[in-house]
Design a protein around this motif. Structure first.
Motif, short mmCIF file in Angstrom:
data_model
loop_
_atom_site.label_atom_id
_atom_site.label_comp_id
_atom_site.label_asym_id
_atom_site.label_seq_id
_atom_site.Cartn_x
_atom_site.Cartn_y
_atom_site.Cartn_z
N GLU A 1 2.74 2.43 5.91
CA GLU A 1 3.63 1.85 6.91
C GLU A 1 5.05 1.71 6.38
O GLU A 1 6.01 1.77 7.13
N GLU A 2 5.17 1.53 5.07
CA GLU A 2 6.48 1.43 4.42
C GLU A 2 6.53 2.50 3.33
O GLU A 2 6.19 2.24 2.16
N PRO A 3 6.92 3.72 3.67
CA PRO A 3 6.84 4.83 2.71
C PRO A 3 7.56 4.59 1.40
O PRO A 3 7.02 4.85 0.32
N ILE A 4 8.76 4.07 1.46
CA ILE A 4 9.54 3.90 0.23
C ILE A 4 8.92 2.83 -0.66
O ILE A 4 8.88 2.97 -1.89
N ALA A 5 8.39 1.78 -0.05
CA ALA A 5 7.76 0.72 -0.84
C ALA A 5 6.57 1.26 -1.62
O ALA A 5 6.38 0.93 -2.80
N LEU A 6 5.75 2.09 -0.99
CA LEU A 6 4.61 2.66 -1.69
C LEU A 6 5.06 3.63 -2.76
O LEU A 6 4.51 3.67 -3.87
N TRP A 7 6.07 4.43 -2.46
CA TRP A 7 6.60 5.37 -3.46
C TRP A 7 7.08 4.60 -4.69
O TRP A 7 6.79 4.97 -5.82
N GLU A 8 7.81 3.52 -4.47
CA GLU A 8 8.32 2.71 -5.59
C GLU A 8 7.17 2.07 -6.36
O GLU A 8 7.21 1.96 -7.59
N LYS A 9 6.12 1.68 -5.65
CA LYS A 9 4.98 1.05 -6.31
C LYS A 9 4.31 2.01 -7.27
O LYS A 9 3.93 1.62 -8.38
N THR A 10 4.16 3.26 -6.89
CA THR A 10 3.54 4.23 -7.79
C THR A 10 4.45 4.55 -8.96
O THR A 10 3.98 4.78 -10.08
N GLU A 11 5.77 4.56 -8.75
CA GLU A 11 6.70 4.78 -9.85
C GLU A 11 6.66 3.64 -10.85
O GLU A 11 6.76 3.84 -12.06
N GLU A 12 6.47 2.42 -10.36
CA GLU A 12 6.43 1.24 -11.23
C GLU A 12 5.16 1.19 -12.08
O GLU A 12 5.07 0.41 -13.02
N SER A 13 4.18 2.03 -11.74
CA SER A 13 2.93 2.02 -12.50
C SER A 13 3.08 2.73 -13.84
O SER A 13 2.11 2.89 -14.57
N GLY A 14 4.30 3.19 -14.16
CA GLY A 14 4.55 3.80 -15.46
C GLY A 14 4.13 5.25 -15.56
O GLY A 14 3.83 5.74 -16.63
N GLY A 15 4.12 5.93 -14.44
CA GLY A 15 3.79 7.35 -14.45
C GLY A 15 2.31 7.64 -14.48
O GLY A 15 1.90 8.78 -14.62
N GLU A 16 1.47 6.60 -14.35
CA GLU A 16 0.04 6.81 -14.37
C GLU A 16 -0.44 7.53 -13.10
O GLU A 16 -1.47 8.19 -13.10
N GLN A 17 0.27 7.34 -12.04
CA GLN A 17 -0.10 7.96 -10.77
C GLN A 17 0.99 8.94 -10.35
O GLN A 17 2.18 8.64 -10.47
N PRO A 18 0.63 10.10 -9.82
CA PRO A 18 1.63 11.00 -9.24
C PRO A 18 2.17 10.41 -7.95
O PRO A 18 1.61 9.43 -7.43
N PRO A 19 3.27 10.94 -7.43
CA PRO A 19 3.81 10.42 -6.18
C PRO A 19 2.76 10.44 -5.07
O PRO A 19 1.89 11.32 -5.05
N PRO A 20 2.79 9.48 -4.16
CA PRO A 20 1.75 9.36 -3.13
C PRO A 20 1.95 10.32 -1.96
O PRO A 20 2.09 9.90 -0.80
N PHE A 21 1.93 11.62 -2.25
CA PHE A 21 2.08 12.61 -1.18
C PHE A 21 0.98 12.47 -0.14
O PHE A 21 1.14 12.87 1.01
N TRP A 22 -0.15 11.89 -0.55
CA TRP A 22 -1.32 11.73 0.32
C TRP A 22 -1.13 10.69 1.40
O TRP A 22 -1.95 10.59 2.33
N ALA A 23 -0.08 9.88 1.33
CA ALA A 23 0.08 8.76 2.25
C ALA A 23 0.95 9.08 3.46
O ALA A 23 1.22 8.20 4.27
N PHE A 24 1.35 10.34 3.60
CA PHE A 24 2.27 10.72 4.66
C PHE A 24 1.81 12.01 5.34
O PHE A 24 1.18 12.86 4.70
N ALA A 25 2.16 12.14 6.60
CA ALA A 25 1.88 13.38 7.33
C ALA A 25 3.14 14.24 7.27
O ALA A 25 4.07 14.08 8.06
#
Length: 213
Positions: A27-51
């Motif tokens: 629902e908030e694309p940028i917020a989720l993108w920032e959340k995955t970046e804050e994980s220290g690179g453990e997760q790739p960008p959340p391409f799966w969360a958007f159409a």
């Protein structure tokens, strides 16, 4: 754990250009993108969360012309959310394989397949150096970087050379090949402004021909 993260950070909603399909979307694309970046690179960008536009166009095209995939084996390459795989399954493709290197993507694809009442098998692997035969290969928004394009294009050309129907959904990304493509359809696809900077992307579904065709 993966499914919990997906359900905790997205909500099921109809896809703007393919309302027959429901996806878990941020629902908030940028917020989720920032959340995955804050994980220290453990997760790739959340391409799966958007159409993404290319996937929406491919899904629309397949649902509008199910004869392209019905009864045929389908690979959805770099599946992301699994949108295109779900559309292929709804159009009668059997079996449908959703492929990605991101385990979160495949968890999302499984959740989205279940939400739409279809069966999709998932494969977590880099398939770009393989030659497994599929009746149809679908690739949405894969030409977003020079490196990705350099690896994806030979794979897709080999698939076309073996007789697979290869369809690409692309909203004019910089590294889309300039040769060997036949336009099948074009659409104006709604997209998140926060990700694409515009509300609509003019998106084309291309068929990739074999070399020399």
């Amino acid at each position: 754990m993966l499914l919990e993260f997906i359900r905790g950070n997205t909500a099921p909603a109809p896809v703007p250009f393919v309302p027959e399909i429901t996806l878990y979307q941020a629902e908030e694309p940028i917020a989720l993108w920032e959340k995955t970046e804050e994980s220290g690179g453990e997760q790739p960008p959340p391409f799966w969360a958007f159409a993404w536009a290319g996937g929406q166009a491919l899904a629309r095209h397949v649902l509008d012309d199910p004869g392209l995939v019905a009864g045929r084996s389908v690979l959805d390459l770099a599946t992301g959310s699994g949108l295109v795989a779900v559309a292929a399954a709804k159009a009668g493709a059997r079996p449908v394989t959703a492929n990605d290197v991101d385990p979160y993507s495949l968890a999302a694809a499984e959740a989205n397949a279940a939400a739409n009442g279809v069966e999709v098998r998932t494969v977590e692997a880099d398939l770009l150096d393989t030659d497994d035969p599929y009746g149809v290969v679908l690739a949405g928004d894969v030409f977003y970087s020079r490196e990705m394009a350099a690896r994806v294009l030979p794979f897709l050309r080999r698939a076309a050379g073996r007789g697979s129907l290869v369809l690409i959904g692309d909203p004019g990304r910089a590294y889309l090949p300039s040769e060997g493509l036949v336009r099948r359809a074009s659409y104006d696809v709604p997209v998140p402004v926060s990700l694409e900077s515009v509300p609509v992307r003019h998106t084309t579904v291309w068929q990739l021909l074999t070399a020399g065709a």
